[in-house]
Design an enzyme around this catalytic site. Structure first.
Site, PDB file in Angstrom:
ATOM      1  N   HIS A 208     -13.149   5.420  42.467  1.00 27.31           N
ATOM      2  CA  HIS A 208     -13.924   5.848  41.300  1.00 27.31           C
ATOM      3  C   HIS A 208     -13.000   5.819  40.084  1.00 27.31           C
ATOM      4  O   HIS A 208     -12.083   6.631  39.965  1.00 27.31           O
ATOM      5  CB  HIS A 208     -14.468   7.262  41.538  1.00 27.31           C
ATOM      6  CG  HIS A 208     -15.302   7.793  40.415  1.00 27.31           C
ATOM      7  ND1 HIS A 208     -16.584   8.256  40.602  1.00 27.31           N
ATOM      8  CD2 HIS A 208     -15.063   7.949  39.102  1.00 27.31           C
ATOM      9  CE1 HIS A 208     -17.087   8.667  39.458  1.00 27.31           C
ATOM     10  NE2 HIS A 208     -16.175   8.492  38.531  1.00 27.31           N
ATOM     11  N   ARG A 297     -21.195  12.824  27.385  1.00 23.00           N
ATOM     12  CA  ARG A 297     -20.640  14.142  27.059  1.00 23.00           C
ATOM     13  C   ARG A 297     -19.144  14.129  27.297  1.00 23.00           C
ATOM     14  O   ARG A 297     -18.580  13.125  27.729  1.00 23.00           O
ATOM     15  CB  ARG A 297     -21.280  15.208  27.957  1.00 23.00           C
ATOM     16  CG  ARG A 297     -21.131  14.865  29.448  1.00 23.00           C
ATOM     17  CD  ARG A 297     -21.570  15.993  30.341  1.00 23.00           C
ATOM     18  NE  ARG A 297     -21.710  15.576  31.732  1.00 23.00           N
ATOM     19  CZ  ARG A 297     -20.719  15.439  32.596  1.00 23.00           C
ATOM     20  NH1 ARG A 297     -19.479  15.644  32.188  1.00 23.00           N
ATOM     21  NH2 ARG A 297     -20.942  15.071  33.840  1.00 23.00           N
TER      22      ARG A 297
END
Length: 645
Positions: A208, A297
Site C-alpha cells: 500500500h 482530507r
C-alpha cells in the site's frame, strides 16, 4: 488570513490542529460531547462548545450542531480533521452555504472521489493506471460472476462506497464467489447504505503506497512524495513510513506524476492523498502500481511526510483555505531523511485486539531518544545501530484522562525521524519500548516486535505481513524479568530487610515480596546492581508505587504489606487488587492451606481476567473477596500467613 477556527473533531488531531493555529495567531474553538467535557483538546482550545451526548452519531456527526457552534462563536472557518465529517460533501457544502470557510477540498471534488467505481473511471480517463477489474453498472449476480471468472481467481469484491476494510471479500475459487458476494453486499448495505460492488484483480504481493498531494485555488498542484502504509491489520494501518523503501527515482517520478494527474482531474484544492496498490512480487515498478482511491482530507499518517519535507501541512491547509497560493513550488520540495510512525492503541493484542478503556492512571511517552544503542539481529548477523534523530508525539490525552468506549481507541501517534531508514526504525522501536500505559492495555509491545522483526527491517513486506508473521509477534504481555524486579525492589528495602541473608564479607541482600500487576512475586536485591537498568527499562516512582516499563509492557509494582503497614516484610502475604474490577472466581476459603503459586481468586478488569496467586506456602488467614463483588485498586482481597519451617 483566517482569524478564528472551529475544529470539528476531537482527540489528537484536534490538538494537532490547535497547535499550528495557535502558532499562526488564529483563535481556536473546540467542540465536545458529554464524554469529552474534560478532554485535552477542550482544555487547549481558546473556547469550547458542547454539542451533545457521547455517541458520535449524536454529537460529532451532527453537522447542524457544528455549524451552529461556529456561528455562535463567530468562527470564520471549520477544519474537519480526519474521520467524522471530513469527507462528507453535503456537510462541506452546508458549511460554505452558511458563509463559513471550509478547510478542505470543494464539495464537488469530495463527491467525485466518494464512490470507488466512479472514481476509477474518472482516473482511467485522466491517464491514471487503475487495477484491472469490473466497474460496470450491471450489478446482477450473473454479470458479476461472469466478470469474476474472466478476471481470474483470486479476485477481490469491494463495496463502491466502502472504506476502512469494510465491504471487502477475497474470493479464492469460483465456487466461493456467490457466498462471498452475498456477505459483502450485506455488510456494505449495513455500513454504507449502498450494496453496489466492484471487482478487482487480487494482487499476490501487495504493498500500500500513497502520495501526498496539495492543490490551491490558483491552479497549482504539487506532491510531497510517497508513504508506505503496508503494515496493516484487518485493512487498518498500523505502521507508516516515508519515503517508501525500495522506491527508485524513475518509479517515484511516474507514481507522483499519476497522483498529480488524479488531483488535477477533480480540480483539487487543499490536502489530499492518492492511494495506490503495488504488486511488489518483482520489486516496485511503475507498470505494477495501480490507483485504489483518493482520500479528500488530511491523513492520520501525515506527520511522516511533514518530517521528511519540513512542511507543516496544517499551516498549508489554513493558508490555502484563506485564498493564498501553495507556499512552495514542486522543485523546492525535497526528501530529507526517513520518518516512521506507529499508532499506539488502547487495545489488548492478547484478547484479539479488543479495545481497552478506562482512566490512564499512569501515562508517559518519551519525548527524546535515550542515548543507548539498539542491536538488531538479521540473517544471523548482529548489528548495532545508533539512533540520533527526532521524536515526535501526537496525542489527545494526558495522565489522568480517560480512554472512552465511544470513539476510536488511539492513544497517540509515535513518530521518529532519522537520516536513514535503519536508524528511524531503531529509534521508533526504542520509543515503543519505553511507552508506559497503565492500567489501560496498549499495543506498545506488539509495535516493538513488528519494528524489530528482521523481515520488516530488510523491507520484505506487504499488506499481509502481520497475518503471515503472527506467531513471531508479541501478542501476550511480557512477564517481568527478574532483574527488573530486583531493581525495583531497591526502593522498598528497609533496614530490617537489608540484613536478610547477611554473611561475612558479602554485600547486604534483601528478599522482598512484591505485587506486580496483581501477581505476587519475590525479588532479590543488592544496593548496587551489576547491570545498567536504564539500558533496558524506565522506572517512575509515584508515592509508594513504582511503574516500570520494559519492551512496551508497563508494570505497577508495590511492596506487599504487613498487618501494621509500618514496614515491608519478606513474608508479606497481602493480596491486593491491582486495579478496579470485578471478582469472578474465588478458589479458597478462610483457613485453607495453600502452596506457592496456587490460584486464590480471579479478577476481571479492563476486559481481561487476572489470576491472583499465593506468594508462598501458607494459610489463608483473611478473605475479603466474594464472587461478583466490585473492588477498588489496592483493596485487600486476602491475606496469607507463611507456613513455619
Amino acid at each position: 488570513m483566517i482569524k478564528s477556527l472551529l475544529i470539528a473533531n476531537r482527540g489528537e488531531i484536534a490538538c494537532r490542529i490547535i497547535r499550528t493555529a495557535r502558532e499562526m495567531g488564529i483563535r481556536t474553538i473546540a467542540v465536545y460531547s458529554d464524554a469529552d467535557a474534560k478532554a485535552l483538546h477542550v482544555r487547549q482550545a481558546d473556547e469550547a462548545v458542547h454539542i451533545g451526548p457521547s455517541p458520535a452519531a449524536e454529537s460529532y456527526l451532527v453537522g447542524e450542531k457544528i455549524i451552529a457552534a461556529a456561528q455562535e462563536t463567530g468562527a470564520e472557518a471549520i477544519h474537519p480533521g480526519y474521520g467524522f465529517l471530513s469527507e462528507n460533501a453535503d456537510f462541506a457544502a452546508a458549511v460554505q452555504a452558511a458563509g463559513i470557510v471550509w478547510v478542505g477540498p470543494h464539495p464537488d471534488s469530495i463527491r467525485a472521489m466518494g464512490l470507488k467505481d466512479a472514481a476509477k473511471k474518472l482516473m482511467a480517463d485522466a491517464g491514471v493506471p487503475v487495477t484491472p477489474g469490473y466497474l460496470g453498472a450491471d450489478q446482477s449476480v450473473e454479470r458479476l460472476k461472469s466478470e469474476a471468472d474472466a478476471i481470474g481467481y483470486p479476485v477481490l469484491i469491494k463495496a463502491v462506497a466502502g472504506g476502512g476494510g469494510k465491504g471487502m471479500r477475497k474470493v479464492d475459487a469460483a465456487q466461493q464467489f456467490l457466498e462471498m458476494l452475498e456477505s459483502c453486499k450485506r455488510e456494505a448495505k449495513a455500513s454504507f447504505g449502498n450494496d453496489h460492488v466492484l471487482l478487482e484483480k487480487w494482487i499476490t504481493s501487495p504493498r500500500h503506497i500513497e502520495v501526498q498531494i496539495f492543490g490551491d485555488s490558483h491552479g497549482n498542484v504539487v506532491h510531497l512524495f510517497e508513504r508506505d502504509c503496508s503494515l496493516q491489520r484487518r485493512h487498518q494501518k498500523v505502521i507508516e513510513e516515508a519515503p517508501a523503501p525500495g522506491m527508485d527515482e524513475a518509479t517515484r517520478s511516474d507514481l507522483c506524476g499519476a497522483a498529480i494527474r488524479a488531483a488535477k482531474a477533480v480540480n483539487y484544492e487543499g490536502a489530499g492523498t492518492v492511494e495506490f496498490i503495488a504488486d511488489a512480487s518483482e520489486g516496485l515498478r511503475a507498470d505494477r502500481i495501480w490507483f485504489m482511491e483518493m482520500n479528500t482530507r488530511l491523513q492520520v499518517e501525515h506527520p511522516v511526510t511533514e518530517e521528511i519535507t519540513g512542511v507543516d501541512l496544517v499551516e498549508w491547509q489554513l493558508r490555502v483555505a484563506s485564498g493564498e497560493a501553495i507556499p512552495l513550488q514542486q522543485d523546492e520540495i525535497r526528501i530529507d531523511g526517513h520518518a516512521i510512525e506507529a499508532r499506539l492503541y488502547a487495545e489488548d493484542p492478547a484478547k484479539g485486539f479488543l479495545p481497552s478503556t478506562g482512566t490512564l492512571e499512569f501515562f508517559s511517552l518519551p519525548r527524546t531518544a535515550r542515548p543507548t544503542r539498539w542491536q538488531h539481529s538479521s540473517n544471523g548477523e548482529a548489528r548495532e545501530l545508533g539512533f540520533d534523530g527526532k521524536v515526535r508525539i501526537e496525542t489527545g490525552v494526558e495522565q489522568g484522562d480517560t480512554i472512552s468506549p465511544f470513539y476510536d481507541p488511539m492513544i497517540a501517534k509515535l513518530i521518529f525521524r532519522a537520516d536513514t531508514r535503519e536508524d528511524a526504525i531503531a529509534g521508533l522501536a526504542k520509543i515503543c519500548s519505553d511507552s508506559a500505559v497503565w492500567p489501560v492495555k496498549s499495543n506498545a509491545a506488539f509495535l516493538h516486535s513488528l519494528l524489530v522483526n528482521p523481515d520488516f527491517f530488510e523491507a520484505r513486506l506487504d499488506t499481509g505481513f502481520i497475518s503471515s508473521h503472527e506467531e513471531e509477534l508479541a501478542l501476550e504481555a511480557y512477564e517481568p524479568p527478574q532483574w527488573l524486579l530486583d531493581t525495583a525492589a531497591i526502593r522498598f528495602i528497609s533496614p530490617r530487610n537489608a540484613l536478610s541473608g547477611f554473611r561475612l564479607n558479602a554485600a547486604p541482600k534483601a528478599v522482598i515480596g512484591l505485587s506486580v500487576n496483581g501477581m505476587a512475586l519475590m525479588a532479590h536485591s543488592s544496593p548496587e546492581p551489576s547491570y545498567d537498568k536504564q539500558q533496558y527499562s524506565l522506572y517512575s516512582e509515584v508515592g509508594e508505587q513504582i511503574f516500570a516499563t520494559n519492551i512496551g509492557t508497563t508494570y505497577r509494582i508495590v511492596p506487599a504489606r504487613t498487618d501494621g503497614g509500618a514496614h515491608t516484610s519478606a513474608h508479606d502475604g497481602d493480596i491486593l487488587s491491582p486495579m478496579p474490577g470485578k471478582v469472578i472466581a474465588v478458589d479458597v476459603a478462610q483457613g485453607d492451606k495453600v502452596t506457592a503459586g496456587q490460584r486464590l481468586l480471579v479478577l476481571e478488569a479492563m476486559k481481561m481476567e487476572h489470576a491472583l496467586t499465593a506468594p508462598f506456602d501458607g494459610t489463608v488467614t483473611e478473605l475479603n473477596a466474594s464472587e461478583g463483588a466490585q473492588v477498588q485498586v489496592e483493596a485487600l482481597l486476602a491475606r496469607i500467613e507463611q507456613s513455619e519451617d
